[in-house]
Design a protein around this motif. Structure first.
Motif, mmCIF file in Angstrom:
data_model
loop_
_atom_site.group_PDB
_atom_site.id
_atom_site.type_symbol
_atom_site.label_atom_id
_atom_site.label_comp_id
_atom_site.label_asym_id
_atom_site.label_seq_id
_atom_site.Cartn_x
_atom_site.Cartn_y
_atom_site.Cartn_z
ATOM 1 N N PRO A 116 45.009 30.238 -6.851
ATOM 2 C CA PRO A 116 44.056 29.144 -6.615
ATOM 3 C C PRO A 116 43.447 28.573 -7.894
ATOM 4 O O PRO A 116 43.194 27.354 -7.958
ATOM 5 C CB PRO A 116 42.989 29.800 -5.723
ATOM 6 N N GLU A 117 43.200 29.403 -8.895
ATOM 7 C CA GLU A 117 42.612 28.873 -10.133
ATOM 8 C C GLU A 117 43.563 27.903 -10.835
ATOM 9 O O GLU A 117 43.127 27.048 -11.610
ATOM 10 C CB GLU A 117 42.206 30.000 -11.087
ATOM 11 N N TRP A 119 45.299 25.646 -9.217
ATOM 12 C CA TRP A 119 45.115 24.351 -8.554
ATOM 13 C C TRP A 119 43.899 23.617 -9.103
ATOM 14 O O TRP A 119 43.906 22.395 -9.226
ATOM 15 C CB TRP A 119 44.907 24.524 -7.052
ATOM 16 N N ASP A 120 42.851 24.381 -9.413
ATOM 17 C CA ASP A 120 41.550 23.788 -9.722
ATOM 18 C C ASP A 120 41.601 22.844 -10.913
ATOM 19 O O ASP A 120 40.926 21.809 -10.922
ATOM 20 C CB ASP A 120 40.509 24.878 -9.962
ATOM 21 N N ARG A 121 42.382 23.182 -11.929
ATOM 22 C CA ARG A 121 42.368 22.341 -13.129
ATOM 23 C C ARG A 121 42.967 20.962 -12.867
ATOM 24 O O ARG A 121 42.592 19.978 -13.517
ATOM 25 C CB ARG A 121 43.075 23.041 -14.290
ATOM 26 N N TYR A 122 43.876 20.859 -11.902
ATOM 27 C CA TYR A 122 44.429 19.555 -11.551
ATOM 28 C C TYR A 122 43.449 18.750 -10.709
ATOM 29 O O TYR A 122 43.278 17.538 -10.914
ATOM 30 C CB TYR A 122 45.758 19.727 -10.816
ATOM 31 N N PHE A 123 42.782 19.386 -9.774
ATOM 32 C CA PHE A 123 41.790 18.678 -8.953
ATOM 33 C C PHE A 123 40.563 18.294 -9.776
ATOM 34 O O PHE A 123 39.950 17.248 -9.536
ATOM 35 C CB PHE A 123 41.394 19.538 -7.749
ATOM 36 N N HIS A 124 40.210 19.119 -10.763
ATOM 37 C CA HIS A 124 39.041 18.867 -11.611
ATOM 38 C C HIS A 124 39.115 17.488 -12.259
ATOM 39 O O HIS A 124 38.145 16.725 -12.254
ATOM 40 C CB HIS A 124 38.976 19.959 -12.685
ATOM 41 N N THR A 125 40.267 17.150 -12.822
ATOM 42 C CA THR A 125 40.417 15.883 -13.535
ATOM 43 C C THR A 125 40.925 14.767 -12.636
ATOM 44 O O THR A 125 40.359 13.675 -12.597
ATOM 45 C CB THR A 125 41.378 16.059 -14.724
ATOM 46 N N ASN A 126 41.989 15.021 -11.892
ATOM 47 C CA ASN A 126 42.699 13.957 -11.188
ATOM 48 C C ASN A 126 42.011 13.476 -9.923
ATOM 49 O O ASN A 126 42.244 12.344 -9.490
ATOM 50 C CB ASN A 126 44.112 14.422 -10.857
ATOM 51 N N LEU A 127 41.177 14.308 -9.321
ATOM 52 C CA LEU A 127 40.423 13.879 -8.138
ATOM 53 C C LEU A 127 38.921 13.867 -8.409
ATOM 54 O O LEU A 127 38.284 12.819 -8.317
ATOM 55 C CB LEU A 127 40.731 14.768 -6.935
#
Length: 266
Positions: A116-117, A119-127
């Protein structure tokens, strides 16, 4: 008498991830079309300042507003600084992407083998980054009763991409978010659209880039495109200019593929 549809006189732009690549090209393109000021965002202060200086050298006002777009407080401060120094923001370009401050972006294992960690770096910036910028900047546009929002997404999110599942999900979510924003803001003369990219040329010096483009790896990749080349930063900048200009004033809630024919769209 001039009738330049792409004249952005009177507009103030906030461009994220503008320290290099497509973001830099977008910021410079807007400056060359008479935008009144550009806030250059990047998570690396020296890159943001270097591009801001390039814009000032063109005779256009520019400031560096370094911040991680995933940090709401930092973006609110950057938006407030822009308004204080340049004026109310009317053009928001959500270009920051990939893996954000953690610049490592690579194909991952299949989704069920990821953590899960990861995934977070992509959602942090892109969403979350797109949501933060819209949340902090749209009020300025509503007050002015005008605005253009352009968010750079990816064909990974539009058609799917194996082993980039979290990235694809974040980009698809950003596009859906923009469609909702289009419906909420249209009454205020604000448009919200996306540009969907495939692969751009890597940011390499000319000799290294030429060597890469001659490699079997590059030729195999380019073979997947109808127009047999990688994208260039100016390809993104040109579509951004169109959507920010009067030419795009009756277009909202749309996603435009700028992808050399990697995939098609109705």
């Amino acid at each position: 008498m001039s009738d330049d549809t792409f004249n952005l006189s009177g507009q103030i732009a906030f461009v994220t991830g503008a320290g290099q690549g497509a973001g830099r090209a977008i910021a410079l393109k807007l400056a060359r079309h008479n935008v009144d000021g550009v806030a250059v965002n990047d998570f690396m202060a020296e890159r943001a300042e270097a591009v801001a200086q390039e814009i000032r050298d063109l005779g256009v006002r520019a400031i560096a507003v370094p911040a991680d777009v995933g940090d709401h407080g930092a973006i609110q401060r950057a938006a407030d600084q822009t308004r204080a120094e340049l004026g109310s923001i009317t053009l928001l370009i959500n270009n920051a992407g990939n893996a954000g401050p953690d610049v490592t972006m690579r194909p991952s294992p299949v989704f069920w083998e990821t953590a899960p960690e990861e995934w977070d770096r992509y959602f942090h910036t892109n969403l979350k980054g797109v949501m933060n910028c819209c949340h902090c900047i749209i009020p300025q546009m509503v007050e002015q009763k005008t605005g253009r929002i352009v968010t750079v997404v990816s064909d990974a999110g539009r058609i799917g991409e194996a082993r980039l599942t979290a990235y694809a999900a974040a980009k698809a979510a950003a596009a859906g978010f923009m469609r909702s924003i289009a419906k909420e803001t249209g009454r205020y003369n604000i448009t919200a659209n996306c540009i969907s990219l495939s692969t751009l040329e890597p940011a390499l010096d000319e000799p290294t880039l030429s060597e890469f483009l001659r490699s079997d790896q590059a030729k195999a990749h380019v073979g997947r495109y109808v127009i047999r080349r990688f994208g260039k930063p100016d390809d993104v900048a040109n579509m951004t200019l169109f959507l920010c200009s009067e030419a795009g004033s009756w277009i909202t809630g749309q996603t435009y593929p700028v992808n050399g024919g990697y995939s098609f769209s109705l």
